[in-house]
Design a protein around this motif. Structure first.
Motif, PDB file in Angstrom:
ATOM      1  N   MET A 222       0.781 -10.067 -15.974  1.00  0.00           N
ATOM      2  CA  MET A 222       1.633 -10.884 -14.627  1.00  0.00           C
ATOM      3  C   MET A 222       1.150  -9.810 -13.358  1.00  0.00           C
ATOM      4  O   MET A 222       1.112  -8.518 -13.116  1.00  0.00           O
ATOM      5  N   PRO A 223       0.992 -10.585 -11.833  1.00  0.00           N
ATOM      6  CA  PRO A 223       1.525  -9.592 -11.016  1.00  0.00           C
ATOM      7  C   PRO A 223       2.545  -9.229 -10.707  1.00  0.00           C
ATOM      8  O   PRO A 223       3.238  -9.614  -9.869  1.00  0.00           O
ATOM      9  N   ILE A 224       3.700  -8.492 -11.644  1.00  0.00           N
ATOM     10  CA  ILE A 224       4.838  -8.094 -11.084  1.00  0.00           C
ATOM     11  C   ILE A 224       4.246  -6.850 -10.290  1.00  0.00           C
ATOM     12  O   ILE A 224       3.694  -5.230 -11.342  1.00  0.00           O
ATOM     13  N   SER A 225       5.321  -6.251  -9.443  1.00  0.00           N
ATOM     14  CA  SER A 225       5.122  -5.031  -8.474  1.00  0.00           C
ATOM     15  C   SER A 225       5.211  -3.694  -9.328  1.00  0.00           C
ATOM     16  O   SER A 225       6.322  -3.461 -10.571  1.00  0.00           O
ATOM     17  N   SER A 226       4.411  -2.503  -9.395  1.00  0.00           N
ATOM     18  CA  SER A 226       5.010  -1.815 -10.313  1.00  0.00           C
ATOM     19  C   SER A 226       6.098  -0.236  -9.561  1.00  0.00           C
ATOM     20  O   SER A 226       6.298  -0.134 -10.926  1.00  0.00           O
ATOM     21  N   GLY A 227       6.381  -1.180  -8.445  1.00  0.00           N
ATOM     22  CA  GLY A 227       8.279  -0.559  -8.157  1.00  0.00           C
ATOM     23  C   GLY A 227       8.652  -1.204  -8.879  1.00  0.00           C
ATOM     24  O   GLY A 227       9.827  -0.680  -9.271  1.00  0.00           O
ATOM     25  N   LEU A 228       8.905  -2.278  -9.610  1.00  0.00           N
ATOM     26  CA  LEU A 228      10.430  -2.697 -10.183  1.00  0.00           C
ATOM     27  C   LEU A 228       9.696  -1.866 -11.645  1.00  0.00           C
ATOM     28  O   LEU A 228      10.646  -1.467 -12.236  1.00  0.00           O
ATOM     29  N   ALA A 229       8.334  -1.462 -12.735  1.00  0.00           N
ATOM     30  CA  ALA A 229       8.226  -1.230 -13.094  1.00  0.00           C
ATOM     31  C   ALA A 229       8.752   0.036 -13.320  1.00  0.00           C
ATOM     32  O   ALA A 229       9.339   0.988 -14.188  1.00  0.00           O
TER      33      ALA A 229
ATOM     34  N   HIS B 161       0.610  -1.216   0.371  1.00  0.00           N
ATOM     35  CA  HIS B 161       0.088   0.105   0.279  1.00  0.00           C
ATOM     36  C   HIS B 161       1.175   1.369   0.092  1.00  0.00           C
ATOM     37  O   HIS B 161       0.217   2.084   0.676  1.00  0.00           O
ATOM     38  N   ALA B 162       2.362   1.239  -0.855  1.00  0.00           N
ATOM     39  CA  ALA B 162       2.590   2.301  -0.724  1.00  0.00           C
ATOM     40  C   ALA B 162       2.652   3.421  -1.927  1.00  0.00           C
ATOM     41  O   ALA B 162       2.402   2.706  -3.008  1.00  0.00           O
ATOM     42  N   PRO B 163       2.221   4.533  -1.698  1.00  0.00           N
ATOM     43  CA  PRO B 163       1.638   5.260  -2.706  1.00  0.00           C
ATOM     44  C   PRO B 163       3.012   6.080  -3.464  1.00  0.00           C
ATOM     45  O   PRO B 163       3.722   6.182  -3.159  1.00  0.00           O
ATOM     46  N   TRP B 164       2.685   6.229  -4.843  1.00  0.00           N
ATOM     47  CA  TRP B 164       3.635   6.750  -5.869  1.00  0.00           C
ATOM     48  C   TRP B 164       3.133   7.717  -7.186  1.00  0.00           C
ATOM     49  O   TRP B 164       2.376   6.991  -7.483  1.00  0.00           O
ATOM     50  N   LEU B 165       3.267   9.198  -6.510  1.00  0.00           N
ATOM     51  CA  LEU B 165       2.096  10.362  -8.183  1.00  0.00           C
ATOM     52  C   LEU B 165       0.669   9.422  -7.838  1.00  0.00           C
ATOM     53  O   LEU B 165      -0.039   9.531  -7.069  1.00  0.00           O
ATOM     54  N   TRP B 166       0.107   8.380  -9.112  1.00  0.00           N
ATOM     55  CA  TRP B 166      -0.801   7.618  -9.260  1.00  0.00           C
ATOM     56  C   TRP B 166      -1.161   6.995  -8.929  1.00  0.00           C
ATOM     57  O   TRP B 166      -2.381   5.487  -8.242  1.00  0.00           O
ATOM     58  N   ILE B 167       0.048   6.230  -8.926  1.00  0.00           N
ATOM     59  CA  ILE B 167       0.469   4.275  -8.012  1.00  0.00           C
ATOM     60  C   ILE B 167      -0.257   4.870  -6.576  1.00  0.00           C
ATOM     61  O   ILE B 167      -0.169   5.587  -5.530  1.00  0.00           O
ATOM     62  N   ARG B 168      -1.286   3.563  -6.023  1.00  0.00           N
ATOM     63  CA  ARG B 168      -1.831   3.097  -4.204  1.00  0.00           C
ATOM     64  C   ARG B 168      -1.356   2.151  -4.433  1.00  0.00           C
ATOM     65  O   ARG B 168      -1.642   1.956  -3.254  1.00  0.00           O
ATOM     66  N   ASP B 169      -0.194   1.345  -4.536  1.00  0.00           N
ATOM     67  CA  ASP B 169       0.350  -0.344  -4.399  1.00  0.00           C
ATOM     68  C   ASP B 169       1.278  -0.501  -5.030  1.00  0.00           C
ATOM     69  O   ASP B 169       1.557  -0.729  -6.093  1.00  0.00           O
ATOM     70  N   LEU B 170       2.877   0.342  -4.472  1.00  0.00           N
ATOM     71  CA  LEU B 170       3.978  -0.494  -5.299  1.00  0.00           C
ATOM     72  C   LEU B 170       4.459  -1.854  -5.651  1.00  0.00           C
ATOM     73  O   LEU B 170       5.097  -2.373  -6.169  1.00  0.00           O
ATOM     74  N   ALA B 171       3.512  -2.369  -4.700  1.00  0.00           N
ATOM     75  CA  ALA B 171       3.691  -4.167  -4.311  1.00  0.00           C
ATOM     76  C   ALA B 171       3.180  -4.312  -5.734  1.00  0.00           C
ATOM     77  O   ALA B 171       3.601  -6.046  -5.898  1.00  0.00           O
ATOM     78  N   SER B 172       2.469  -4.200  -6.149  1.00  0.00           N
ATOM     79  CA  SER B 172       1.218  -4.856  -7.182  1.00  0.00           C
ATOM     80  C   SER B 172       1.089  -3.806  -8.456  1.00  0.00           C
ATOM     81  O   SER B 172       2.104  -2.918  -8.047  1.00  0.00           O
ATOM     82  N   LYS B 173       0.842  -4.584  -9.714  1.00  0.00           N
ATOM     83  CA  LYS B 173       0.951  -4.046 -10.563  1.00  0.00           C
ATOM     84  C   LYS B 173       0.016  -2.631 -10.932  1.00  0.00           C
ATOM     85  O   LYS B 173      -0.926  -2.315  -9.979  1.00  0.00           O
TER      86      LYS B 173
END
Length: 490
Positions: free
Chosen positions: A449-456, A389-401
């Motif tokens: 795939m359920p790859i973390s958006s943090g990796l993106a 549930h770590a947010p960044w800009l429009w992302i609400r969960d850096l652990a999820s896609k």
């Protein structure tokens, strides 16, 4: 009875002296709207007939009576604030059961359990029944992330529901002895039964099995497995410390025995671990985890820039000899791959590489080096509780896609631009086409795939940095087109 502190709110029923709710105040679930996370599953417990902190006895009838009894409590209050002690006791005239809970300001609760029959001490264990963890996650399904485990001789053995036997394989009185700890976990949270402070290792015993419950799936009833675990000790009465909380790496490492091995960093832990702690160190100066990933990316790419320069120079050399290589390949293209003539072709090609001082894998070494970093970082970002549930800009969960697919699209475009700016070493049209399709393939993987958006975020930042670095290299080391042989006069 409710017991709470700043970390949790626990509800214990005097009907069986079992836990009916265990809320972790600092964490929310994935429901809409979000609620305080409760790691107890009431519906599963009601269907399977077992709740967390049920007593486990070697006689099934006595066990059922103990978990159905109406216990007396040592206090008249209905709400207690930790630090607090409360005792539950019950007797039917023959069987006597007592549970003593000691709560403090941490996630660890001390639980002493005693069972006697006609005044004689009998063997008793404590169980976590009815499932565990966040039931509101969607990808993957909650049951796919829940497993039981035990620690033995410094090694942790985990069992997903697929590896668990049914209750018929664990009849009353059957225990697996010699364990250091045992418990149940999901992706981010854990319940761990630990020996009392000062106890020798290997003094606990465990049982782990699965029951089933009925759930609705696509309008039909479906049987879903429910992992269960119980812990006892050789000595009686049973004295345990129970940790129920997040998988915080540093906190679990400080436990006795250490529990940080429960955080699944995968087979590339040698890379995941330092990347994770590098992120934590940077986060001490950068409050947002997304920008922390960006800064870590800049640091890593700066360290790898000398390799990019070396790779670029190798690429230039390979481009200069590309016409010679292509001519050799044309001469031998009529032969099959298993033809001995192909070996002669490879010798001629390697002779050219040797003459020019070219390492054939030097041009792609930097990319190969990035792959384990990607895999290791994805594990760290996907399983570290800090990213949940770590947010960044429009992302609400850096652990999820990324639910809007913005990051994968930007990542694919930037990777394609880098590939267009980088001199091509491959002379085979199929290889060249594959290199052009790879950014599209990567973007599709991050969408499906359920790859973390943090990796993106990491790959996108790397690509943007790569665009700048490649622009600099193209200006300082321009590509020279091989000159055609001069045509002399007869």
């Amino acid at each position: 009875m409710v017991i709470e502190n700043d970390l949790y709110r626990v509800e214990i029923s005097n009907h069986g002296a079992v836990v009916k709710s265990w809320q972790l105040k600092k964490y929310k679930d994935d429901a809409k709207p979000q609620r305080v996370l409760d790691v107890v599953h009431p519906e599963a417990s009601q269907q399977t007939g077992g709740w967390p902190f049920s007593v486990v006895l070697d006689d099934e009838q006595l066990q059922s009576a103990a978990n159905a009894g109406l216990y007396q409590t040592s206090t008249d209050g209905s709400t207690l604030h930790a630090p607090a002690d409360v005792e539950f006791s019950w007797s039917d005239g023959h069987l006597e059961v007592a549970k003593h809970f000691r709560f403090d300001h941490t996630y660890v609760v001390r639980v002493d359990t005693s069972a006697k029959f006609d005044g004689k001490q009998i063997h008793a264990g404590l169980a976590w029944l009815g499932g565990f963890g966040d039931l509101t996650v969607t990808n993957p399904a909650p049951v796919e992330t829940v497993s039981t485990y035990y620690g033995e001789s410094g090694k942790i053995n985990s069992f997903l529901y697929k590896k668990l036997d049914g209750p018929d394989k664990w009849p009353p009185g059957r225990w697996q002895v010699g364990e250091d700890f045992a418990g149940i976990e999901d992706r981010y949270f854990v319940a761990a039964f630990l020996p009392a402070n000062g106890a020798a290792p290997g003094t606990l015993a465990t049982r782990y099995w699965k029951s089933s419950r009925t759930v609705q799936a696509e309008g039909q009833d479906k049987q879903e497995p429910v992992p269960q675990v119980a812990t006892a000790s050789v000595s009686q009465p049973l004295a345990l410390r129970v940790y129920v909380g997040p998988k915080d790496y540093d906190d679990l490492k400080k436990m006795t025995p250490p529990l940080h091995g429960l955080i699944n960093f995968g087979w590339l832990e040698i890379i995941s671990d330092p990347l994770f702690h590098g992120l934590k160190w940077l986060h001490g100066y950068i409050p947002n985890w997304g920008w922390t990933i960006v800064v870590l990316t800049l640091v890593i790419n700066s360290l790898l820039f000398p390799l990019r320069i070396s790779s670029y120079k190798t690429t230039l050399k390979m481009q200069r000899v590309a016409p010679e290589i292509k001519a050799i390949q044309e001469r031998y293209k009529k032969y099959k791959l298993n033809d001995p003539k192909k070996q002669e072709m490879n010798k001629e090609v390697m002779a050219i590489y040797s003459r020019e001082g070219i390492n054939p894998v030097g041009g792609c070494f930097q990319m190969f080096l990035q792959m384990p970093i990607w895999i290791g970082l994805n594990r760290a970002l996907s399983y570290a509780i800090e990213m949940r549930h770590a947010p960044w800009l429009w992302i609400r969960d850096l652990a999820s896609k990324d639910p809007y697919f913005i990051l994968p699209v930007l990542m694919g475009l930037s990777m394609y631009l880098v590939s267009k700016m980088t001199p091509m070493t491959a002379t085979d049209p199929q290889q060249q086409a594959m290199m052009k399709v790879m950014p599209l393939t990567m973007a599709g993987m991050f969408m499906i795939m359920p790859i973390s958006s943090g990796l993106a975020v990491y790959i996108l930042t790397s690509s943007v940095v790569g665009i700048g670095q490649q622009w600099y290299l193209n200006r300082t080391h321009p590509v020279t087109v091989p000159a055609k042989p001069a045509r002399g006069k007869k």
